[in-house]
Design a protein around this motif. Structure first.
Motif, PDB file in Angstrom:
ATOM      1  N   PRO A 119     -67.636  68.797  33.455  1.00  0.00           N
ATOM      2  CA  PRO A 119     -67.767  67.332  33.857  1.00  0.00           C
ATOM      3  C   PRO A 119     -67.915  67.093  35.057  1.00  0.00           C
ATOM      4  CG  PRO A 119     -66.165  67.258  32.085  1.00  0.00           C
ATOM      5  CD  PRO A 119     -66.369  68.583  32.578  1.00  0.00           C
ATOM      6  N   ASN A 120     -67.080  67.941  36.130  1.00  0.00           N
ATOM      7  CA  ASN A 120     -67.061  67.629  37.461  1.00  0.00           C
ATOM      8  C   ASN A 120     -68.340  68.435  38.158  1.00  0.00           C
ATOM      9  OD1 ASN A 120     -65.096  66.122  38.684  1.00  0.00           O
ATOM     10  ND2 ASN A 120     -63.678  67.324  37.182  1.00  0.00           N
ATOM     11  N   GLN A 121     -68.442  69.631  37.595  1.00  0.00           N
ATOM     12  CA  GLN A 121     -69.610  70.510  37.917  1.00  0.00           C
ATOM     13  C   GLN A 121     -71.078  69.789  37.712  1.00  0.00           C
ATOM     14  OE1 GLN A 121     -70.080  73.289  39.880  1.00  0.00           O
ATOM     15  NE2 GLN A 121     -67.921  73.105  40.149  1.00  0.00           N
ATOM     16  N   LYS A 122     -70.921  69.041  36.713  1.00  0.00           N
ATOM     17  CA  LYS A 122     -72.356  68.419  36.303  1.00  0.00           C
ATOM     18  C   LYS A 122     -72.502  67.464  37.440  1.00  0.00           C
ATOM     19  CE  LYS A 122     -71.638  66.831  31.754  1.00  0.00           C
ATOM     20  NZ  LYS A 122     -71.821  66.296  30.660  1.00  0.00           N
TER      21      LYS A 122
ATOM     22  N   ALA B  64     -69.068  63.601  45.313  1.00  0.00           N
ATOM     23  CA  ALA B  64     -69.448  64.892  45.001  1.00  0.00           C
ATOM     24  C   ALA B  64     -68.614  66.144  45.344  1.00  0.00           C
ATOM     25  CB  ALA B  64     -70.920  65.617  45.321  1.00  0.00           C
ATOM     26  N   ALA B  65     -68.059  65.983  46.614  1.00  0.00           N
ATOM     27  CA  ALA B  65     -67.089  66.834  47.303  1.00  0.00           C
ATOM     28  C   ALA B  65     -65.592  66.711  46.350  1.00  0.00           C
ATOM     29  CB  ALA B  65     -66.668  66.702  48.510  1.00  0.00           C
ATOM     30  N   ALA B  66     -65.423  65.361  46.026  1.00  0.00           N
ATOM     31  CA  ALA B  66     -64.006  65.545  45.317  1.00  0.00           C
ATOM     32  C   ALA B  66     -63.995  65.922  43.894  1.00  0.00           C
ATOM     33  CB  ALA B  66     -63.672  63.662  45.247  1.00  0.00           C
ATOM     34  N   ALA B  67     -65.252  65.677  43.329  1.00  0.00           N
ATOM     35  CA  ALA B  67     -65.408  66.330  42.066  1.00  0.00           C
ATOM     36  C   ALA B  67     -65.423  67.939  42.057  1.00  0.00           C
ATOM     37  CB  ALA B  67     -66.850  65.846  41.286  1.00  0.00           C
TER      38      ALA B  67
ATOM     39  N   ALA C  65     -62.677  72.981  41.016  1.00  0.00           N
ATOM     40  CA  ALA C  65     -62.068  74.087  41.767  1.00  0.00           C
ATOM     41  C   ALA C  65     -60.547  74.461  41.528  1.00  0.00           C
ATOM     42  CB  ALA C  65     -62.256  74.235  43.180  1.00  0.00           C
ATOM     43  N   LEU C  66     -59.797  73.363  41.326  1.00  0.00           N
ATOM     44  CA  LEU C  66     -58.452  73.287  41.033  1.00  0.00           C
ATOM     45  C   LEU C  66     -58.081  74.077  39.516  1.00  0.00           C
ATOM     46  CD1 LEU C  66     -56.673  70.157  42.552  1.00  0.00           C
ATOM     47  CD2 LEU C  66     -57.305  72.453  43.713  1.00  0.00           C
ATOM     48  N   ALA C  67     -58.878  73.521  38.862  1.00  0.00           N
ATOM     49  CA  ALA C  67     -58.950  73.916  37.457  1.00  0.00           C
ATOM     50  C   ALA C  67     -59.271  75.191  37.150  1.00  0.00           C
ATOM     51  CB  ALA C  67     -59.641  72.947  36.203  1.00  0.00           C
ATOM     52  N   SER C  68     -60.161  75.481  38.014  1.00  0.00           N
ATOM     53  CA  SER C  68     -61.008  77.050  37.803  1.00  0.00           C
ATOM     54  C   SER C  68     -59.999  77.972  38.311  1.00  0.00           C
ATOM     55  CB  SER C  68     -62.328  77.233  38.679  1.00  0.00           C
ATOM     56  OG  SER C  68     -62.826  78.358  38.439  1.00  0.00           O
ATOM     57  N   ARG C  69     -59.201  77.939  39.307  1.00  0.00           N
ATOM     58  CA  ARG C  69     -58.283  78.715  39.934  1.00  0.00           C
ATOM     59  C   ARG C  69     -57.241  78.813  39.184  1.00  0.00           C
ATOM     60  NH1 ARG C  69     -59.727  78.517  45.881  1.00  0.00           N
ATOM     61  NH2 ARG C  69     -61.302  79.992  45.891  1.00  0.00           N
ATOM     62  N   GLN C  70     -56.624  77.737  38.457  1.00  0.00           N
ATOM     63  CA  GLN C  70     -55.591  77.557  37.549  1.00  0.00           C
ATOM     64  C   GLN C  70     -56.230  78.451  36.243  1.00  0.00           C
ATOM     65  OE1 GLN C  70     -52.374  76.611  37.742  1.00  0.00           O
ATOM     66  NE2 GLN C  70     -52.340  78.051  35.934  1.00  0.00           N
ATOM     67  N   ASN C  71     -57.365  78.596  35.667  1.00  0.00           N
ATOM     68  CA  ASN C  71     -57.580  79.292  34.836  1.00  0.00           C
ATOM     69  C   ASN C  71     -57.616  80.871  35.377  1.00  0.00           C
ATOM     70  OD1 ASN C  71     -58.076  77.244  33.116  1.00  0.00           O
ATOM     71  ND2 ASN C  71     -60.371  77.531  32.820  1.00  0.00           N
ATOM     72  N   THR C  72     -57.820  81.175  36.487  1.00  0.00           N
ATOM     73  CA  THR C  72     -57.664  82.579  36.843  1.00  0.00           C
ATOM     74  C   THR C  72     -56.430  82.897  36.820  1.00  0.00           C
ATOM     75  OG1 THR C  72     -59.391  82.455  38.325  1.00  0.00           O
ATOM     76  CG2 THR C  72     -58.085  84.187  38.843  1.00  0.00           C
ATOM     77  N   ILE C  73     -55.540  82.029  37.402  1.00  0.00           N
ATOM     78  CA  ILE C  73     -54.175  82.276  37.294  1.00  0.00           C
ATOM     79  C   ILE C  73     -53.500  82.625  35.681  1.00  0.00           C
ATOM     80  CG2 ILE C  73     -51.680  81.357  37.713  1.00  0.00           C
ATOM     81  CD1 ILE C  73     -53.073  79.899  39.999  1.00  0.00           C
ATOM     82  N   TYR C  74     -54.006  81.580  34.935  1.00  0.00           N
ATOM     83  CA  TYR C  74     -53.357  81.834  33.536  1.00  0.00           C
ATOM     84  C   TYR C  74     -54.158  83.210  32.999  1.00  0.00           C
ATOM     85  CZ  TYR C  74     -51.845  77.113  32.824  1.00  0.00           C
ATOM     86  OH  TYR C  74     -51.118  75.550  32.597  1.00  0.00           O
ATOM     87  N   SER C  75     -55.321  83.591  33.297  1.00  0.00           N
ATOM     88  CA  SER C  75     -56.008  84.667  32.615  1.00  0.00           C
ATOM     89  C   SER C  75     -55.171  85.752  32.517  1.00  0.00           C
ATOM     90  CB  SER C  75     -57.312  84.933  33.290  1.00  0.00           C
ATOM     91  OG  SER C  75     -57.397  85.525  34.515  1.00  0.00           O
ATOM     92  N   PHE C  76     -54.399  86.310  33.394  1.00  0.00           N
ATOM     93  CA  PHE C  76     -53.880  87.547  33.420  1.00  0.00           C
ATOM     94  C   PHE C  76     -52.870  87.819  32.352  1.00  0.00           C
ATOM     95  CE2 PHE C  76     -55.327  86.972  37.880  1.00  0.00           C
ATOM     96  CZ  PHE C  76     -56.309  87.574  37.620  1.00  0.00           C
TER      97      PHE C  76
ATOM     98  N   THR D 156     -54.617  66.172  44.450  1.00  0.00           N
ATOM     99  CA  THR D 156     -55.555  67.204  44.534  1.00  0.00           C
ATOM    100  C   THR D 156     -55.786  67.832  46.171  1.00  0.00           C
ATOM    101  OG1 THR D 156     -57.406  65.513  44.655  1.00  0.00           O
ATOM    102  CG2 THR D 156     -56.815  66.480  42.519  1.00  0.00           C
ATOM    103  N   GLY D 157     -55.090  66.959  47.018  1.00  0.00           N
ATOM    104  CA  GLY D 157     -55.411  67.545  48.268  1.00  0.00           C
ATOM    105  C   GLY D 157     -54.805  68.813  48.643  1.00  0.00           C
ATOM    106  N   GLN D 158     -54.655  69.211  49.993  1.00  0.00           N
ATOM    107  CA  GLN D 158     -53.917  70.578  50.403  1.00  0.00           C
ATOM    108  C   GLN D 158     -52.315  70.288  50.706  1.00  0.00           C
ATOM    109  OE1 GLN D 158     -56.110  72.179  53.516  1.00  0.00           O
ATOM    110  NE2 GLN D 158     -57.532  73.315  52.332  1.00  0.00           N
ATOM    111  N   ASN D 159     -51.623  70.682  49.859  1.00  0.00           N
ATOM    112  CA  ASN D 159     -50.194  70.512  49.802  1.00  0.00           C
ATOM    113  C   ASN D 159     -49.335  71.841  49.570  1.00  0.00           C
ATOM    114  OD1 ASN D 159     -49.753  70.554  47.144  1.00  0.00           O
ATOM    115  ND2 ASN D 159     -50.629  68.063  47.383  1.00  0.00           N
TER     116      ASN D 159
END
Ligand code: HEM
Length: 258
Positions: free
Chosen positions: A128-131, A150-153, A158-169, A222-225
């Motif tokens: 939905p965000n990439q759309k 668009a930037a916030a989307a 990106a947060l969910a995508s990096r989390q998927n990378t983290i879970y994947s292993f 969702t910010g940098q923290n």
């Protein structure tokens, strides 16, 4: 004749075998594209000028995302197909719940929990965000005004995508480990007690939920923290993913070793 041959193949375990084969084919397609997005595309896009990036989002990322999200659907379907076929001879055990109380059952259940979360992240957050990001890139290319949202989307995706990378292993450790490592007779309990199972699941679910809540921005936004450190670069995501493997392995081993 053909029908008889198909029945013969299935009765010899071919149903589970070909589901497993198809599952690995579509699984590597999904996770391979996930790694492409995280390790290749995001760093490359960061170095491109806006016009080149918009063109690449329009022509390249949109195509990669099509294969990505449909490979995710096929991975879930073929995974369920393995489950149905491989316990065919003893369906009662699978459906009565006894399978899920075994060490192998707990291993695959953990893998499936992580994989289904990743699937939900793909279809409910990333896509939905990439759309919005793709629509904005196409609109700007056509000479329209840039969408300020668009930037916030893009960031939420990106947060969910990096989390998927983290879970994947960890997810893959349990997928592969179910048949090849986490089984009774290989140093794990023949029949974990209900106390063992409760201890394992409470800790496993708390860790899983904390990571997912964080990726959705429910913990620190969702910010940098501090809590989003793991999402700020693919290197950070790789380190966190490795740590998560160690945590889940230690939990499984300490609670379920015989
Ligand atoms: C919700 C989604 C998924 C479900 C329901 C599922 C289900 C399963 C099942 C039932 C098995 C067989 C376990 C056993 O050996 O008894 C399996 C194995 C496996 N899965 Fe998944 N899976 C899912 C997602 C994924 C993903 C995303 C990948 C990524 C590549 C993946 C890769 C594998 C691999 C490599 C194996 C091991 C095959 C083997 O040892 O022969 N799975 N999965």
């Amino acid at each position: 004749m053909v029908v008889a041959d198909v029945i013969l193949i299935i009765s010899r375990g071919g149903g589970a075998f070909f589901s497993r084969w198809a599952h690995v084919v579509v699984g590597i397609t999904w996770i391979g594209l996930l790694y492409y997005f995280n390790f290749v595309q995001v760093p490359a896009f960061a170095e491109m000028d806006a016009a080149a990036r918009n063109n690449a989002i329009d022509k390249l990322a949109s195509r990669a995302l099509w294969w990505f999200r449909w490979a995710a659907v096929l991975t879930v379907l073929t995974g369920l197909s393995i489950l149905l076929f491989q316990k065919n001879a003893d369906k009662a055990q699978l459906f009565s719940g006894d399978y899920w109380k075994s060490v192998s059952g707990m291993s695959i259940a953990t893998g499936i929990l992580l994989a289904l979360t990743m699937f939900a992240n793909v279809w409910l957050v990333i896509w939905p965000n990439q759309k919005k990001v793709i629509a904005n890139a196409r609109n700007v290319q056509a000479g329209g005004e840039a969408d300020p949202a668009a930037a916030a989307a893009g960031r939420r995706g990106a947060l969910a995508s990096r989390q998927n990378t983290i879970y994947s292993f960890t997810m893959l450790m349990f997928m592969v480990g179910t048949a090849h490592f986490f089984y009774s007779g290989n140093g794990f309990k023949a029949l974990p007690s209900s106390g063992d199972r409760a201890t394992y699941w409470i800790i496993a679910i708390v860790i899983w939920a904390l990571f997912e809540a964080n990726a959705l921005g429910w913990i620190g936004g969702t910010g940098q923290n501090v809590t989003n450190w793991m999402y700020e670069s693919h290197k950070n995501a790789l380190i966190t993913g490795g740590v998560l493997v160690v945590i889940y392995y230690a939990l499984f081993y300490l609670v379920l070793k015989s």
